[in-house]
Design a protein around this motif. Structure first.
Motif, PDB file in Angstrom:
ATOM      1  N   SER A   1       0.878  -1.206  -0.049  1.00  0.00           N
ATOM      2  CA  SER A   1      -0.092  -0.019  -0.092  1.00  0.00           C
ATOM      3  C   SER A   1       0.838   1.312  -0.094  1.00  0.00           C
ATOM      4  CB  SER A   1      -1.116   0.008   1.210  1.00  0.00           C
ATOM      5  OG  SER A   1      -0.132  -0.044   2.526  1.00  0.00           O
ATOM      6  N   ILE A   2       0.362   2.300  -0.502  1.00  0.00           N
ATOM      7  CA  ILE A   2       1.020   3.434  -0.621  1.00  0.00           C
ATOM      8  C   ILE A   2       0.182   4.521   0.316  1.00  0.00           C
ATOM      9  CG2 ILE A   2       1.671   5.744  -1.911  1.00  0.00           C
ATOM     10  CD1 ILE A   2       2.035   3.570  -4.259  1.00  0.00           C
ATOM     11  N   THR A   3       0.699   5.228   1.483  1.00  0.00           N
ATOM     12  CA  THR A   3       0.078   6.166   2.163  1.00  0.00           C
ATOM     13  C   THR A   3       0.578   7.273   2.039  1.00  0.00           C
ATOM     14  OG1 THR A   3      -0.249   4.310   3.741  1.00  0.00           O
ATOM     15  CG2 THR A   3      -1.093   6.182   4.389  1.00  0.00           C
ATOM     16  N   LYS A   4      -0.033   8.570   1.702  1.00  0.00           N
ATOM     17  CA  LYS A   4       0.102   9.787   1.508  1.00  0.00           C
ATOM     18  C   LYS A   4      -1.011  10.559   2.054  1.00  0.00           C
ATOM     19  CE  LYS A   4       2.323  12.692  -2.115  1.00  0.00           C
ATOM     20  NZ  LYS A   4       2.529  13.121  -3.437  1.00  0.00           N
ATOM     21  N   LYS A   5      -0.846  11.852   2.303  1.00  0.00           N
ATOM     22  CA  LYS A   5      -1.880  12.686   3.129  1.00  0.00           C
ATOM     23  C   LYS A   5      -3.109  12.775   1.801  1.00  0.00           C
ATOM     24  CE  LYS A   5      -0.421  15.870   6.547  1.00  0.00           C
ATOM     25  NZ  LYS A   5      -0.074  17.002   6.451  1.00  0.00           N
ATOM     26  N   LYS A   6      -2.484  12.970   0.563  1.00  0.00           N
ATOM     27  CA  LYS A   6      -3.623  13.277  -0.431  1.00  0.00           C
ATOM     28  C   LYS A   6      -3.974  11.972  -1.334  1.00  0.00           C
ATOM     29  CE  LYS A   6      -2.918  18.158  -1.371  1.00  0.00           C
ATOM     30  NZ  LYS A   6      -2.080  18.996  -1.987  1.00  0.00           N
ATOM     31  N   ARG A   7      -3.357  10.766  -0.962  1.00  0.00           N
ATOM     32  CA  ARG A   7      -3.585   9.508  -1.640  1.00  0.00           C
ATOM     33  C   ARG A   7      -3.394   8.333  -0.895  1.00  0.00           C
ATOM     34  NH1 ARG A   7      -0.679   8.836  -7.509  1.00  0.00           N
ATOM     35  NH2 ARG A   7      -2.314   8.735  -8.444  1.00  0.00           N
ATOM     36  N   GLN A   8      -4.332   7.524  -0.883  1.00  0.00           N
ATOM     37  CA  GLN A   8      -4.042   6.186  -0.371  1.00  0.00           C
ATOM     38  C   GLN A   8      -4.310   5.178  -1.389  1.00  0.00           C
ATOM     39  OE1 GLN A   8      -6.584   8.016   2.169  1.00  0.00           O
ATOM     40  NE2 GLN A   8      -4.682   8.965   2.884  1.00  0.00           N
ATOM     41  N   ALA A   9      -3.537   4.318  -1.575  1.00  0.00           N
ATOM     42  CA  ALA A   9      -3.514   3.172  -2.915  1.00  0.00           C
ATOM     43  C   ALA A   9      -3.205   1.683  -2.160  1.00  0.00           C
ATOM     44  CB  ALA A   9      -2.882   3.624  -4.134  1.00  0.00           C
ATOM     45  N   ILE A  10      -3.794   0.654  -2.669  1.00  0.00           N
ATOM     46  CA  ILE A  10      -3.491  -0.455  -2.368  1.00  0.00           C
ATOM     47  C   ILE A  10      -3.155  -1.016  -3.919  1.00  0.00           C
ATOM     48  CG2 ILE A  10      -4.391  -2.895  -1.802  1.00  0.00           C
ATOM     49  CD1 ILE A  10      -6.217  -1.338   0.155  1.00  0.00           C
ATOM     50  N   LEU A  11      -1.999  -1.660  -3.927  1.00  0.00           N
ATOM     51  CA  LEU A  11      -1.674  -2.211  -4.999  1.00  0.00           C
ATOM     52  C   LEU A  11      -1.560  -3.791  -4.999  1.00  0.00           C
ATOM     53  CD1 LEU A  11      -0.002   0.564  -4.795  1.00  0.00           C
ATOM     54  CD2 LEU A  11       1.028  -0.312  -7.010  1.00  0.00           C
TER      55      LEU A  11
ATOM     56  N   ILE B   1      -6.492  -7.520   1.257  1.00  0.00           N
ATOM     57  CA  ILE B   1      -6.593  -6.009   1.114  1.00  0.00           C
ATOM     58  C   ILE B   1      -6.988  -5.665   2.705  1.00  0.00           C
ATOM     59  CG2 ILE B   1      -8.392  -4.498   0.481  1.00  0.00           C
ATOM     60  CD1 ILE B   1      -8.866  -6.586  -1.939  1.00  0.00           C
ATOM     61  N   ALA B   2      -7.491  -6.334   3.529  1.00  0.00           N
ATOM     62  CA  ALA B   2      -8.049  -6.022   4.883  1.00  0.00           C
ATOM     63  C   ALA B   2      -6.254  -5.512   5.699  1.00  0.00           C
ATOM     64  CB  ALA B   2      -8.459  -6.825   5.583  1.00  0.00           C
ATOM     65  N   HIS B   3      -5.502  -6.307   5.322  1.00  0.00           N
ATOM     66  CA  HIS B   3      -3.939  -6.103   5.843  1.00  0.00           C
ATOM     67  C   HIS B   3      -3.467  -4.929   5.515  1.00  0.00           C
ATOM     68  CE1 HIS B   3       0.100  -7.373   6.961  1.00  0.00           C
ATOM     69  NE2 HIS B   3       0.396  -6.662   6.001  1.00  0.00           N
ATOM     70  N   GLU B   4      -3.719  -4.597   4.168  1.00  0.00           N
ATOM     71  CA  GLU B   4      -3.275  -3.284   3.407  1.00  0.00           C
ATOM     72  C   GLU B   4      -3.998  -2.173   4.214  1.00  0.00           C
ATOM     73  OE1 GLU B   4      -0.275  -3.232   2.259  1.00  0.00           O
ATOM     74  OE2 GLU B   4      -0.199  -5.245   1.756  1.00  0.00           O
ATOM     75  N   LEU B   5      -5.401  -2.247   4.245  1.00  0.00           N
ATOM     76  CA  LEU B   5      -5.961  -1.280   4.898  1.00  0.00           C
ATOM     77  C   LEU B   5      -5.609  -0.817   6.203  1.00  0.00           C
ATOM     78  CD1 LEU B   5      -9.834  -2.339   3.988  1.00  0.00           C
ATOM     79  CD2 LEU B   5      -8.632  -0.095   3.300  1.00  0.00           C
TER      80      LEU B   5
ATOM     81  N   GLU C   1      -3.321  -7.774  12.808  1.00  0.00           N
ATOM     82  CA  GLU C   1      -4.338  -7.764  13.769  1.00  0.00           C
ATOM     83  C   GLU C   1      -5.694  -7.239  13.158  1.00  0.00           C
ATOM     84  OE1 GLU C   1      -3.316  -6.200  17.676  1.00  0.00           O
ATOM     85  OE2 GLU C   1      -1.437  -7.570  17.681  1.00  0.00           O
ATOM     86  N   TYR C   2      -5.551  -6.008  12.466  1.00  0.00           N
ATOM     87  CA  TYR C   2      -6.386  -5.348  11.826  1.00  0.00           C
ATOM     88  C   TYR C   2      -7.327  -6.373  10.898  1.00  0.00           C
ATOM     89  CZ  TYR C   2      -8.828  -1.627   9.622  1.00  0.00           C
ATOM     90  OH  TYR C   2      -9.802  -0.713   9.026  1.00  0.00           O
ATOM     91  N   SER C   3      -6.330  -6.838  10.114  1.00  0.00           N
ATOM     92  CA  SER C   3      -7.028  -7.870   8.924  1.00  0.00           C
ATOM     93  C   SER C   3      -7.877  -9.218   9.958  1.00  0.00           C
ATOM     94  CB  SER C   3      -5.917  -8.591   8.198  1.00  0.00           C
ATOM     95  OG  SER C   3      -6.468  -9.508   7.319  1.00  0.00           O
ATOM     96  N   ALA C   4      -7.234  -9.523  10.786  1.00  0.00           N
ATOM     97  CA  ALA C   4      -7.880 -10.710  11.428  1.00  0.00           C
ATOM     98  C   ALA C   4      -9.222 -10.370  11.971  1.00  0.00           C
ATOM     99  CB  ALA C   4      -6.971 -11.173  12.681  1.00  0.00           C
ATOM    100  N   ARG C   5      -9.220  -9.061  12.469  1.00  0.00           N
ATOM    101  CA  ARG C   5     -10.455  -8.634  13.359  1.00  0.00           C
ATOM    102  C   ARG C   5     -11.544  -8.392  12.266  1.00  0.00           C
ATOM    103  NH1 ARG C   5      -9.411  -3.114  15.741  1.00  0.00           N
ATOM    104  NH2 ARG C   5      -7.163  -3.898  15.565  1.00  0.00           N
ATOM    105  N   LEU C   6     -11.066  -8.069  10.918  1.00  0.00           N
ATOM    106  CA  LEU C   6     -12.024  -7.815   9.819  1.00  0.00           C
ATOM    107  C   LEU C   6     -12.441  -9.227   9.073  1.00  0.00           C
ATOM    108  CD1 LEU C   6     -10.899  -4.672   7.873  1.00  0.00           C
ATOM    109  CD2 LEU C   6     -12.872  -4.922   9.099  1.00  0.00           C
ATOM    110  N   CYS C   7     -11.436  -9.980   8.839  1.00  0.00           N
ATOM    111  CA  CYS C   7     -11.792 -11.176   8.149  1.00  0.00           C
ATOM    112  C   CYS C   7     -11.792 -12.544   8.959  1.00  0.00           C
ATOM    113  CB  CYS C   7     -10.913 -11.207   7.166  1.00  0.00           C
ATOM    114  SG  CYS C   7     -10.880  -9.644   5.975  1.00  0.00           S
TER     115      CYS C   7
END
Lengths: 66, 262
Positions: B86-96, B114-118, B195-201
């Motif tokens: 994933s790319i995290t910038k103030k104006k752009r968040q993207a998952i590749l 995807i949840a992991h990248e989120l 952990e975030y991904s595990a909570r979602l999926c």
């Protein structure tokens, strides 16, 4: 301690020593004479800086990779 | 001391001008990297944007609704391995995502990835992507050395001689670049995203995904400085690559997830 990253740092040390060898060769060609005291003047500070740099790297990688 | 001064005076002024020009070019590149590292990464991997309505986009939309978070941009890029970043910038968040991940993973496994990248985007790691581009710049002499060796007739890309030249330069610039990456990468960032991904999926889905990625083809010859961005470490286990390893082992990640599940 992991053997892999220590070996990587050792390779790095060898690579930088080759650079030192090239510097000494170039200086010798420039003066067309090998002067031991001049070589020591170049090598000692170089090796001190190199070892300090590698010690810093060793500490960073020990904390992060072990 | 006088000898050193005389040597410095004997160097032609053109050399100093050249050094100043190189410094100006490097500062300009650094500035460009800092404002457009996202664009550089997208172009580097030739990522194609996924429009809403496609299957993968729907999977991501459902997840962002579930997580009550903003939907990032979604991109696909060609790769023989199943992986993502994933790319995290103030104006752009993207998952590749790699095309292999979309084609080979089951829908629920794709969801976990995807949840992991989120998770990475949520626990924003903006300096991370920038560091990857900056360290990629520091790592550039390695690529230049390889090309110089190829153009000087040392052989083909996979031959020993050009690879030796590349490894030599990598031994020079590798530790500094790797240290920069290690210092700006938290050891727990993968655990937090897991952990975030595990909570979602669900824990089991993520564990199965990790196991699949570990047993399948994991190795891809990426720039080692980008390895930290990926879901699982894509680098081979060679000696110099070991410096760039920022991921905990898959076993540790699975153990940690199983502890959460208890």
């Amino acid at each position: 301690m992991s053997l892999k990253w220590i070996t990587a740092l050792f390779f790095s040390f060898l690579a930088y020593m080759i650079v030192l060898f090239v510097i000494v060769v170039l200086v010798t060609f420039y003066y067309q004479d090998f002067d031991f005291s001049r070589t020591v003047m170049i090598s000692v500070p170089y090796i001190i800086v190199l070892i300090s740099y590698l010690v810093i790297m060793l500490i960073i990688f020990k904390i992060k990779l072990d | 001391m006088d000898e050193i001064t005389s040597i410095l005076y004997s160097i032609p002024i053109n050399v100093y001008i050249l050094i100043i020009i190189i410094l100006i070019i490097l500062i300009t590149i650094l500035f460009i990297c800092s404002i457009s590292f996202d664009e550089i990464l997208l172009r580097r991997y030739n990522a194609q944007k996924v429009e809403s309505g496609e299957f993968v986009y729907t999977v991501m939309s459902k997840l962002t609704e579930k997580a009550i978070t903003k939907t990032p941009e979604l991109y696909l890029f060609e790769s023989p391995i199943a992986n993502s970043f994933s790319i995290t910038k103030k104006k752009r968040q993207a998952i590749l995502l790699t095309t292999t991940a979309v084609n080979k993973l089951k829908p629920e496994e794709l969801e976990a990835v995807i949840a992991h990248e989120l998770g990475h985007i949520k626990h924003s790691n903006q300096p991370g992507s920038f560091t990857s581009v900056l360290s990629g710049l520091l790592f550039l002499p390695t690529t230049i050395a390889l090309w110089a060796a190829l153009l000087c007739g040392f052989g083909q890309e996979d031959d020993n001689a050009p690879q030796f030249v590349r490894s030599y330069v990598m031994a020079l610039v590798g530790p500094l670049t790797a240290a920069l990456i290690q210092l700006t990468t938290s050891g727990s960032r993968e655990y937090i995203a897991d952990e975030y991904s595990a909570r979602l999926c669900g824990v089991n889905v993520l564990v199965n995904t990790l196991k699949y990625m570990d047993t399948g083809n994991r190795i891809w010859d990426v720039n080692p400085t980008h390895a930290r961005l990926f879901f699982v470490n894509p680098l081979s286990d060679n000696i110099l690559n070991s410096l760039f390893n920022t991921h905990p082992s898959i076993e540790k990640r699975i153990r940690r997830l199983e502890e959460i599940d208890k």
